[in-house]
Design a protein around this motif. Structure first.
Motif, short mmCIF file in Angstrom:
data_model
loop_
_atom_site.label_atom_id
_atom_site.label_comp_id
_atom_site.label_asym_id
_atom_site.label_seq_id
_atom_site.Cartn_x
_atom_site.Cartn_y
_atom_site.Cartn_z
N ALA A 157 0.83 -1.21 0.00
CA ALA A 157 0.00 0.00 0.00
C ALA A 157 0.86 1.25 0.00
O ALA A 157 0.53 2.25 -0.66
N ALA A 158 1.98 1.22 0.72
CA ALA A 158 2.89 2.37 0.73
C ALA A 158 3.45 2.63 -0.66
O ALA A 158 3.59 3.78 -1.09
N ASP A 159 3.77 1.55 -1.39
CA ASP A 159 4.26 1.70 -2.76
C ASP A 159 3.21 2.32 -3.66
O ASP A 159 3.50 3.18 -4.50
N ALA A 160 1.95 1.88 -3.50
CA ALA A 160 0.87 2.44 -4.31
C ALA A 160 0.65 3.92 -4.00
O ALA A 160 0.43 4.73 -4.91
N ARG A 161 0.73 4.27 -2.74
CA ARG A 161 0.56 5.68 -2.37
C ARG A 161 1.68 6.54 -2.95
O ARG A 161 1.43 7.66 -3.42
N ARG A 162 2.88 6.02 -2.92
CA ARG A 162 3.99 6.78 -3.49
C ARG A 162 3.80 6.97 -5.00
O ARG A 162 4.02 8.06 -5.53
N THR A 163 3.38 5.92 -5.68
CA THR A 163 3.13 6.05 -7.12
C THR A 163 2.01 7.05 -7.37
O THR A 163 2.08 7.85 -8.32
N ALA A 164 0.97 7.04 -6.54
CA ALA A 164 -0.13 8.00 -6.70
C ALA A 164 0.37 9.43 -6.57
O ALA A 164 -0.02 10.32 -7.34
N ARG A 165 1.25 9.68 -5.60
CA ARG A 165 1.79 11.03 -5.44
C ARG A 165 2.62 11.44 -6.67
O ARG A 165 2.51 12.57 -7.15
N LEU A 177 -5.94 9.25 -6.10
CA LEU A 177 -6.27 8.44 -4.93
C LEU A 177 -6.05 6.97 -5.25
O LEU A 177 -6.68 6.43 -6.18
N PRO A 178 -5.16 6.28 -4.54
CA PRO A 178 -5.00 4.85 -4.78
C PRO A 178 -6.20 4.08 -4.27
O PRO A 178 -6.78 4.42 -3.23
N TYR A 180 -8.18 -0.18 -4.60
CA TYR A 180 -7.76 -1.57 -4.78
C TYR A 180 -8.95 -2.44 -5.19
O TYR A 180 -10.10 -2.17 -4.85
#
Length: 268
Positions: A157-165, A177-178, A180
């Motif tokens: 989830a942290a990786d997805a949030r970073r990609t979203a930013r 907004l990530p 799933y």
């Protein structure tokens, strides 16, 4: 005769050993489009690095399965590059276990593809192909949902949030907004409702999947307007596969005793 022998010996001594085999590890899918998409991606990889032995192995659902691919290489060196977009069970457990069971094959496990700016470039390109316009970034009503598979691993989830930013920055500050399609929240429909409640009614769904499959189809079906295609055989993806391969080779020399853990230190 002696001179010829010495020349031959010098030639042998300066011959470089073959580069380790690049084993691209896909998840696998029942969607018939998935295998073709991954094969197209690997053709791009081969075009970028002629002469490199590039092979494919699947975690499940499609052949060749990863153990069969590794067995087919036999001895020598290989780098397993997961065609997965973040950390999770497959990267932390399944790939190192397969590597440890590869017999005489000396194996490194590279970091997953994401997060990385090259992924963001591919996501942006797929959004534009689906109808996103740069001027959408100036609209207060625009937003993007980054639809990912989801995992119970908090690092995923942290990786997805970073990609979203990173994608939000690439889109000029658009909220991203990530969300799933399994194992984590918010779901894609919940993310769309949350954005609508904030006045974001022109929302695109970015498909954070390597290839078509059930989750990508589910995410696209929820999109109110723009639904981007999976990342697939994009040139930035091919460059990223080779980047992860080269990163793994630049790390410490492999040994069978070290194969219980993937090389997850460098993710950019």
């Amino acid at each position: 005769m002696t001179g010829t022998r010495r020349t031959t010996d010098r030639t042998r001594n300066t011959t470089r050993p073959p580069a380790p085999t690049l084993v691209a590890v896909a998840h696998g899918s029942r969607d018939p489009r998935a295998l073709g998409t991954v094969l197209e991606l690997l053709e791009l990889v081969r075009e970028l690095r002629p002469g490199l032995d590039v092979r494919l192995g699947h975690i499940e659902l499609n052949e060749p399965l990863l153990p069969a691919t590794l067995a087919g290489i036999g001895a020598g060196d290989a780098v397993l590059v997961p065609l997965l977009l973040g950390r999770g069970h497959h990267v932390r457990h399944d790939l190192p276990r397969a590597a440890a069971e590869a017999g005489a094959l000396r194996t490194r496990v590279a970091a997953p593809l994401g997060p990385h700016p090259l992924l963001v470039e591919a996501l942006y390109a797929r959004l534009v192909e689906a109808g996103w316009r740069d001027e959408d970034g100036a609209s207060r009503g625009s937003a993007v949902v980054l639809a990912a598979a989801g995992s119970r691993d908090p690092d995923s989830a942290a990786d997805a949030r970073r990609t979203a930013r990173m994608l939000g920055d690439r889109l000029g500050g658009v909220p991203v907004l990530p969300a799933y399609t399994s194992a984590a929240t918010p779901t894609v429909p919940a993310a769309l409702r949350a954005l609508a409640a904030r006045g974001r009614h022109r929302v695109a769904v970015a498909s954070y999947f390597t290839a078509p499959g059930r989750f990508a189809t589910t995410a696209a079906a929820a999109a109110p307007q723009i639904a981007a295609a999976p990342l697939g055989a994009h040139p930035a993806m091919a460059r990223l596969v080779l980047h992860r391969y080269d990163q793994a080779l630049a790390d410490a020399a492999p040994s069978r005793g070290d194969l219980a853990r993937p090389l997850l230190l460098a993710t950019a």
